[in-house]
Design a protein around this motif. Sequence first.
Motif, PDB file in Angstrom:
ATOM      1  N   ALA A  25       0.827  -1.211   0.000  1.00 17.56           N
ATOM      2  CA  ALA A  25       0.000   0.000   0.000  1.00 17.56           C
ATOM      3  C   ALA A  25       0.861   1.261   0.000  1.00 17.56           C
ATOM      4  O   ALA A  25       0.445   2.295  -0.526  1.00 17.56           O
ATOM      5  CB  ALA A  25      -0.938  -0.009   1.203  1.00 17.56           C
ATOM      6  N   LYS A  30      -3.170   2.481  -4.989  1.00 13.94           N
ATOM      7  CA  LYS A  30      -4.261   1.660  -4.464  1.00 13.94           C
ATOM      8  C   LYS A  30      -3.793   0.220  -4.448  1.00 13.94           C
ATOM      9  O   LYS A  30      -3.175  -0.241  -5.409  1.00 13.94           O
ATOM     10  CB  LYS A  30      -5.498   1.806  -5.351  1.00 13.94           C
ATOM     11  N   GLN A  57     -10.012  -7.374   6.942  1.00  9.65           N
ATOM     12  CA  GLN A  57     -10.501  -6.017   7.191  1.00  9.65           C
ATOM     13  C   GLN A  57     -10.345  -5.636   8.657  1.00  9.65           C
ATOM     14  O   GLN A  57      -9.883  -4.529   8.972  1.00  9.65           O
ATOM     15  CB  GLN A  57     -11.968  -5.893   6.758  1.00  9.65           C
ATOM     16  N   GLN A  61      -7.681  -2.634  10.561  1.00  7.98           N
ATOM     17  CA  GLN A  61      -8.210  -1.458  11.245  1.00  7.98           C
ATOM     18  C   GLN A  61      -7.094  -0.787  12.035  1.00  7.98           C
ATOM     19  O   GLN A  61      -6.324  -1.440  12.721  1.00  7.98           O
ATOM     20  CB  GLN A  61      -9.368  -1.829  12.165  1.00  7.98           C
ATOM     21  N   SER A  63      -4.551   0.732  10.660  1.00  8.01           N
ATOM     22  CA  SER A  63      -3.282   0.674   9.934  1.00  8.01           C
ATOM     23  C   SER A  63      -2.938   1.996   9.247  1.00  8.01           C
ATOM     24  O   SER A  63      -1.828   2.167   8.766  1.00  8.01           O
ATOM     25  CB  SER A  63      -3.318  -0.437   8.888  1.00  8.01           C
ATOM     26  N   ASN A  64      -3.878   2.918   9.181  1.00  7.99           N
ATOM     27  CA  ASN A  64      -3.703   4.212   8.510  1.00  7.99           C
ATOM     28  C   ASN A  64      -3.445   4.084   7.020  1.00  7.99           C
ATOM     29  O   ASN A  64      -2.999   5.025   6.397  1.00  7.99           O
ATOM     30  CB  ASN A  64      -2.579   5.028   9.171  1.00  7.99           C
ATOM     31  N   ALA A  65      -3.683   2.940   6.465  1.00 13.43           N
ATOM     32  CA  ALA A  65      -3.534   2.751   5.024  1.00 13.43           C
ATOM     33  C   ALA A  65      -4.929   2.807   4.412  1.00 13.43           C
ATOM     34  O   ALA A  65      -5.627   1.808   4.345  1.00 13.43           O
ATOM     35  CB  ALA A  65      -2.843   1.430   4.725  1.00 13.43           C
ATOM     36  N   GLU A  66      -5.305   3.970   3.987  1.00 10.88           N
ATOM     37  CA  GLU A  66      -6.659   4.173   3.470  1.00 10.88           C
ATOM     38  C   GLU A  66      -6.793   3.800   2.002  1.00 10.88           C
ATOM     39  O   GLU A  66      -7.884   3.867   1.450  1.00 10.88           O
ATOM     40  CB  GLU A  66      -7.076   5.621   3.697  1.00 10.88           C
ATOM     41  N   ASN A  67      -5.701   3.398   1.384  1.00 12.17           N
ATOM     42  CA  ASN A  67      -5.740   3.043  -0.034  1.00 12.17           C
ATOM     43  C   ASN A  67      -5.829   1.533  -0.255  1.00 12.17           C
ATOM     44  O   ASN A  67      -5.510   1.041  -1.324  1.00 12.17           O
ATOM     45  CB  ASN A  67      -4.517   3.608  -0.752  1.00 12.17           C
ATOM     46  N   LEU A  69      -8.157  -1.883  -0.404  1.00 15.80           N
ATOM     47  CA  LEU A  69      -9.490  -2.458  -0.580  1.00 15.80           C
ATOM     48  C   LEU A  69      -9.343  -3.967  -0.457  1.00 15.80           C
ATOM     49  O   LEU A  69      -8.444  -4.552  -1.068  1.00 15.80           O
ATOM     50  CB  LEU A  69     -10.050  -2.099  -1.955  1.00 15.80           C
TER      51      LEU A  69
END
Length: 177
Positions: A25, A30, A57, A61, A63-67, A69
């Motif tokens: 990531a 992405k 998932q 939680q 992990s600060n990796a918002e990219n 999916l």
Amino acid sequence: MITALYPGTFDPVHYGHLDLIIRGAALFDKLIVAVYDHKIPTKSILFSVDERVAMIQEALQGSNAENILVSSFSGLAVDFARKMNATVFVRGLRVFSDFELEFRLALANKRLAPEIETVSLITQGDHSFLSGTTVREIASLGGDVSSMVPPNVAAALYNQFNSNDKDSFSRPVPLRD
């Protein structure tokens, strides 16, 4: 924007997988963690695809990796990569023996989808022994896997192997990944 796909069974997800997810990531715009749905079983699996997606998932939680999916797929990984507009596969290499398998897989994927590159990340040394098979076998024998998997996964393994529910989603633990 570069989208990468990290396909696998993740049965169960362990700290080696999570390390590769976070590192992947950081490299790409992405990262799609593609959890394979064994509609035609090619190997024994312990958790359903929905359970595996949910475990990943939950483990990610905070992990600060918002990219990132997390999604399930079936069929060829190259077809799913195309559907998701991914141009890179992320793969992990633990030990030297992984290289031959990953090399052949990368060549097969390149034959099927020349436009998709494969990037192999070397595992962190302290994760080099981890595999889903190792984790499942230790857990099935009552061993402590808390240093190998996140707490939610350890709890799911404990519940799976200590369940008296005959209708639970479980199959024999395979000898190999």
